[in-house]
Scaffold this active site. Structure first.
Site, mmCIF file in Angstrom:
data_model
loop_
_atom_site.group_PDB
_atom_site.id
_atom_site.type_symbol
_atom_site.label_atom_id
_atom_site.label_comp_id
_atom_site.label_asym_id
_atom_site.label_seq_id
_atom_site.Cartn_x
_atom_site.Cartn_y
_atom_site.Cartn_z
ATOM 1 N N ASP A 66 -3.986 -54.769 -8.118
ATOM 2 C CA ASP A 66 -3.914 -53.976 -7.359
ATOM 3 C C ASP A 66 -3.393 -54.454 -6.029
ATOM 4 O O ASP A 66 -3.329 -55.721 -5.988
ATOM 5 C CB ASP A 66 -5.449 -53.148 -6.810
ATOM 6 C CG ASP A 66 -6.629 -54.873 -6.077
ATOM 7 O OD1 ASP A 66 -5.884 -55.574 -6.732
ATOM 8 O OD2 ASP A 66 -7.345 -54.095 -6.381
ATOM 9 N N ASP A 135 -20.188 -51.346 -5.374
ATOM 10 C CA ASP A 135 -20.222 -49.939 -5.116
ATOM 11 C C ASP A 135 -19.595 -50.314 -7.065
ATOM 12 O O ASP A 135 -19.029 -48.955 -7.490
ATOM 13 C CB ASP A 135 -19.380 -48.917 -5.054
ATOM 14 C CG ASP A 135 -17.396 -49.533 -4.043
ATOM 15 O OD1 ASP A 135 -17.310 -50.414 -5.792
ATOM 16 O OD2 ASP A 135 -16.974 -48.497 -3.833
ATOM 17 N N HIS A 137 -16.389 -50.821 -8.423
ATOM 18 C CA HIS A 137 -15.199 -50.427 -8.454
ATOM 19 C C HIS A 137 -14.551 -52.041 -9.421
ATOM 20 O O HIS A 137 -15.160 -53.202 -9.487
ATOM 21 C CB HIS A 137 -14.716 -50.648 -7.851
ATOM 22 C CG HIS A 137 -14.401 -51.211 -6.324
ATOM 23 N ND1 HIS A 137 -14.607 -51.656 -4.895
ATOM 24 C CD2 HIS A 137 -13.657 -52.353 -6.437
ATOM 25 C CE1 HIS A 137 -14.157 -52.325 -4.304
ATOM 26 N NE2 HIS A 137 -14.322 -53.178 -5.351
ATOM 27 N N GLU A 142 -11.744 -47.350 -7.563
ATOM 28 C CA GLU A 142 -13.353 -46.934 -6.654
ATOM 29 C C GLU A 142 -14.445 -45.809 -7.063
ATOM 30 O O GLU A 142 -13.376 -45.118 -8.014
ATOM 31 C CB GLU A 142 -13.101 -45.490 -4.915
ATOM 32 C CG GLU A 142 -12.517 -46.898 -4.601
ATOM 33 C CD GLU A 142 -13.297 -48.040 -4.051
ATOM 34 O OE1 GLU A 142 -14.491 -48.368 -4.696
ATOM 35 O OE2 GLU A 142 -13.021 -48.120 -3.100
HETATM 36 C C1 GLP Z 1 -11.502 -56.238 -3.804
HETATM 37 C C2 GLP Z 1 -10.593 -56.542 -5.409
HETATM 38 C C3 GLP Z 1 -11.046 -56.223 -6.943
HETATM 39 C C4 GLP Z 1 -12.321 -57.005 -6.350
HETATM 40 C C5 GLP Z 1 -13.869 -56.821 -5.667
HETATM 41 C C6 GLP Z 1 -14.716 -57.620 -5.111
HETATM 42 O O1 GLP Z 1 -12.218 -55.003 -3.282
HETATM 43 N N1 GLP Z 1 -9.999 -54.893 -5.388
HETATM 44 O O2 GLP Z 1 -10.166 -56.763 -7.163
HETATM 45 O O3 GLP Z 1 -12.742 -57.629 -7.786
HETATM 46 O O4 GLP Z 1 -12.946 -56.277 -4.233
HETATM 47 O O5 GLP Z 1 -14.307 -59.032 -4.417
HETATM 48 P P1 GLP Z 1 -14.992 -59.913 -4.344
HETATM 49 O O6 GLP Z 1 -15.108 -61.213 -5.585
HETATM 50 O O7 GLP Z 1 -14.475 -60.665 -3.412
HETATM 51 O O8 GLP Z 1 -16.596 -59.686 -3.913
#
Ligand code: GLP
Length: 260
Positions: A66, A135, A137, A142
């Site tokens: 992304d 949440d 995702h 989302e």
């Molecule tokens: C972001 C990214 C995701 C990631 C998520 C969790 O929103 N777009 O790909 O998995 O956050 O992040 P973290 O690993 O920092 O908890």
């Protein structure tokens, strides 16, 4: 779905082992790359193996999950730059072999379609690294995302923008409102999904992912339909799993020779 409960350092080694095995078997393998804090220890381990053991990414291809829409090309939080800093530059991965959706394109829907075409032209993703949002995702799909979705523009939720404000001087207003993300249908086409989650704040999302009903409300639950999905969690992230003892028993009786 295989669930492995272990300390974060061990999880990183397991994920790195799977990636290394793939690259040894086929140096042209296609890897799916995630941003966020969850994969950082895996990237550290891969960088160490590159430096000490000569693990090569020279012929591999990388596709990012992304990208934020509208962040300047030199913004340190632009995911392309994050991936360069966290992994690609550290393992001497040729820049042209690592791609992400173009969040600065004049025609964003066309950029999304082009990204889908590029993944298909590369033969699809062999191993996709994933984190999970609080949440539920994955990538930036989302809650409410179609389980069949493809790469597209998404509006970030308030929760995600607040979670990610830590990367933007703690200021939620600096977090972009939109992103481009591989869809759940796109991610599901990767041949192996490896999701990492650590910390108590991920416990509910992990419980839903592994044990909840498949639902757009918790987008990661779509992974229950994948034939080869691995969920790597520490004790805190596993703390709400109803069948945790069974997952432990299953993993501890697995033969040593069998990887993820
Ligand atoms: C972001 C990214 C995701 C990631 C998520 C969790 O929103 N777009 O790909 O998995 O956050 O992040 P973290 O690993 O920092 O908890």
């Amino acid at each position: 779905m295989e669930v492995v409960i272990a300390p974060a350092e061990e999880l990183a080694v397991l994920a790195a082992d799977a990636i290394e095995a793939l690259l040894q078997q086929r140096p042209e393998s296609v890897l799916g790359l995630a941003t966020g804090s969850s994969p950082l220890k895996v990237y550290d381990e891969l960088a160490r193996r590159h430096e000490q053991d000569g693990l090569s990414f020279a012929r591999a291809t990388g596709f990012m999950l992304d990208e934020y829409v509208g962040l300047a090309a030199d913004h340190p939080e632009r995911y392309r730059n994050v991936i360069a800093t966290e992994i690609a530059d550290r393992v001497a991965w040729p820049a042209e072999r690592v791609q992400g959706p173009d969040g600065l394109a004049a025609d964003l829907p066309a950029a999304c379609a082009a990204y889908e075409d590029a993944i298909a032209a590369a033969g699809g993703v062999d191993l996709q690294i994933l984190g999970i949002g609080t949440d539920g995702h994955i990538a930036f799909n989302e809650p409410g995302s179609s389980l069949a979705s493809r790469t597209r523009i998404k509006t970030l939720t308030k929760q995600t923008r607040e979670d990610n404000a830590r990367f933007f001087d703690g200021d939620v207003d600096k977090v972009p409102t939109h992103c481009l993300t591989q869809g759940l249908g796109t991610i599901m086409e990767a041949r192996h999904l490896v999701l990492l989650a650590t910390g108590r704040h991920k416990a509910e999302a992990v419980h839903q992912l592994v044990e909840g009903p498949v639902s757009a409300l918790w987008p990661a639950t779509v992974m229950q339909l994948h034939p080869h999905a691995t969920v790597l969690v520490d004790e805190a992230a596993a703390s709400r799993l109803q069948l945790a003892d069974y997952y432990r028993q299953t993993y501890s009786s697995k033969p040593d020779w069998q990887g993820l």
